[in-house]
Scaffold this motif. Structure first.
Motif, short mmCIF file in Angstrom:
data_model
loop_
_atom_site.label_atom_id
_atom_site.label_comp_id
_atom_site.label_asym_id
_atom_site.label_seq_id
_atom_site.Cartn_x
_atom_site.Cartn_y
_atom_site.Cartn_z
N ALA A 1 12.18 23.43 2.83
CA ALA A 1 13.54 23.48 2.39
C ALA A 1 14.56 23.90 3.64
O ALA A 1 14.12 24.66 4.16
CB ALA A 1 13.47 24.56 1.31
N THR A 2 15.71 23.40 3.37
CA THR A 2 16.78 23.81 4.28
C THR A 2 17.80 24.18 3.38
O THR A 2 17.79 24.13 2.25
CB THR A 2 17.29 22.65 5.31
OG1 THR A 2 17.85 21.49 4.43
CG2 THR A 2 16.07 21.68 6.04
N LEU A 3 18.76 25.05 4.16
CA LEU A 3 19.86 25.40 3.72
C LEU A 3 20.73 24.47 2.67
O LEU A 3 21.39 24.63 1.76
CB LEU A 3 20.84 26.09 4.50
CG LEU A 3 20.38 27.50 5.20
CD1 LEU A 3 21.27 28.03 6.11
CD2 LEU A 3 19.79 28.40 4.16
N ARG A 4 20.86 23.04 3.37
CA ARG A 4 21.37 22.04 2.85
C ARG A 4 20.88 21.77 1.48
O ARG A 4 21.41 20.87 0.88
CB ARG A 4 21.29 20.94 3.84
CG ARG A 4 22.57 19.84 3.21
CD ARG A 4 22.38 18.47 3.95
NE ARG A 4 23.14 17.54 3.59
CZ ARG A 4 22.92 16.88 2.39
NH1 ARG A 4 21.78 16.91 1.72
NH2 ARG A 4 23.69 15.70 2.00
N ASP A 5 19.63 22.02 1.07
CA ASP A 5 18.75 21.70 -0.05
C ASP A 5 19.27 22.55 -1.26
O ASP A 5 18.86 22.22 -2.34
CB ASP A 5 17.19 21.58 0.12
CG ASP A 5 16.95 20.70 0.96
OD1 ASP A 5 15.92 20.88 2.05
OD2 ASP A 5 17.23 19.47 1.03
N ALA A 6 20.09 23.54 -1.08
CA ALA A 6 20.64 24.09 -2.19
C ALA A 6 21.63 23.54 -3.01
O ALA A 6 22.57 22.95 -2.57
CB ALA A 6 21.32 25.60 -1.56
N ALA A 7 20.88 23.28 -4.30
CA ALA A 7 21.69 22.33 -4.98
C ALA A 7 21.31 22.40 -6.50
O ALA A 7 20.21 23.43 -6.81
CB ALA A 7 21.70 20.93 -4.58
N VAL A 8 21.94 21.74 -7.34
CA VAL A 8 21.10 21.77 -8.67
C VAL A 8 20.56 20.38 -8.99
O VAL A 8 21.08 19.40 -8.36
CB VAL A 8 22.31 21.62 -10.05
CG1 VAL A 8 21.62 21.73 -11.35
CG2 VAL A 8 23.24 22.90 -9.89
N TYR A 9 19.20 20.45 -9.27
CA TYR A 9 18.33 19.39 -9.29
C TYR A 9 18.10 18.91 -10.85
O TYR A 9 17.70 19.83 -11.62
CB TYR A 9 16.93 19.65 -8.90
CG TYR A 9 17.02 19.94 -7.18
CD1 TYR A 9 17.55 20.87 -6.50
CD2 TYR A 9 16.64 18.82 -6.33
CE1 TYR A 9 17.76 21.02 -5.30
CE2 TYR A 9 16.74 18.56 -5.04
CZ TYR A 9 17.24 19.93 -4.42
OH TYR A 9 17.68 20.08 -3.08
#
Lengths: 115, 111
Positions: B78-86
């Motif tokens: 996981a990277t910070l850019r993966d913070a999202a709604v899935y």
């Protein structure tokens, strides 16, 4: 290769007015769908266009209408705007009609605020 | 339409693997399982999809249970850019292109 492009990005309208949003699909795609996303909610399917005809429709009133042009671009029209129509409107494109398993590409959306 | 159940939220640490589960017990045999994610203030972004076999691409892996009633999206680091709604979305074969979004899982990634 440009992806799905939408315009305008933001707009403000008054209750009772009409609005037109525009979408250009990803190059090579022939099917365009529109979604409405209210704040804090997932996108909701409005309708889908293929070969210039509406093919599938979600649970939205007739105030929501659309059009697809011969170059596959599309417009979403909303008449008699209500405050509740304030949302992010997303355009999505894909290749083929009712073909499951295809990748669907979304634009960045048009933010509509109704005051 | 097939119903899906996902956790409302999950947390992960940066550079650790993340396993995002989804239950879709009413899925039919010909429905593909799609995963999309949506970063703040952006349109949904395709992540991966599959039918029966596990799938890998540059973004993630998708593990599909043998009975197809559940699947797991795996982000390997996981990277910070993966913070999202899935969002996990079954794609009904006769309604291709009509995606029914649920509430999804909001993933936060801590540095």
């Amino acid at each position: 290769d440009a992806g799905v492009t939408q315009s305008p990005t933001h707009l403000i309208k008054t209750r009772g007015q009409q609005v037109t949003l525009r979408c250009s699909p990803k190059s090579g795609h022939d099917t365009v769908s529109w979604y409405q996303q209210a704040l804090g909610q997932g996108p909701q399917f409005i309708f889908q266009y293929y070969e210039e005809e509406e093919r599938q429709r979600g649970n939205f009133p007739d105030r929501f209408s659309g059009h697809q042009f011969p170059n596959y671009s599309s417009e979403l029209n909303v008449n008699a705007l209500l405050l509740g129509d304030s949302a992010l409107y997303l355009c999505a494109s894909s290749l083929g009609y009712r073909t499951s398993g295809n990748t669907i590409y979304f634009g960045e959306g048009s933010w509509l605020t109704v005051v | 339409d097939a119903k899906t159940t996902q956790p409302n939220s999950m947390e992960s640490n940066e550079e650790e693997p993340v396993h995002l589960p989804c239950n879709h017990s009413t899925i039919s045999g010909t429905d593909y399982i799609h995963w999309y994610r949506q970063l703040p203030s952006q349109g949904p972004e395709y992540v991966i999809h599959g039918l029966t076999s596990n799938v890998n691409n540059r973004m993630a892996s998708l593990a599909i249970a043998e009975d197809r009633k559940s699947s797991t999206l795996i982000l390997h680091r996981a990277t910070l850019r993966d913070a999202a709604v899935y969002y996990c979305i079954p794609d009904h074969y006769n309604q291709g292109g009509k995606l029914i979004f649920g509430q999804g899982t909001e993933l936060s990634v801590k540095p």
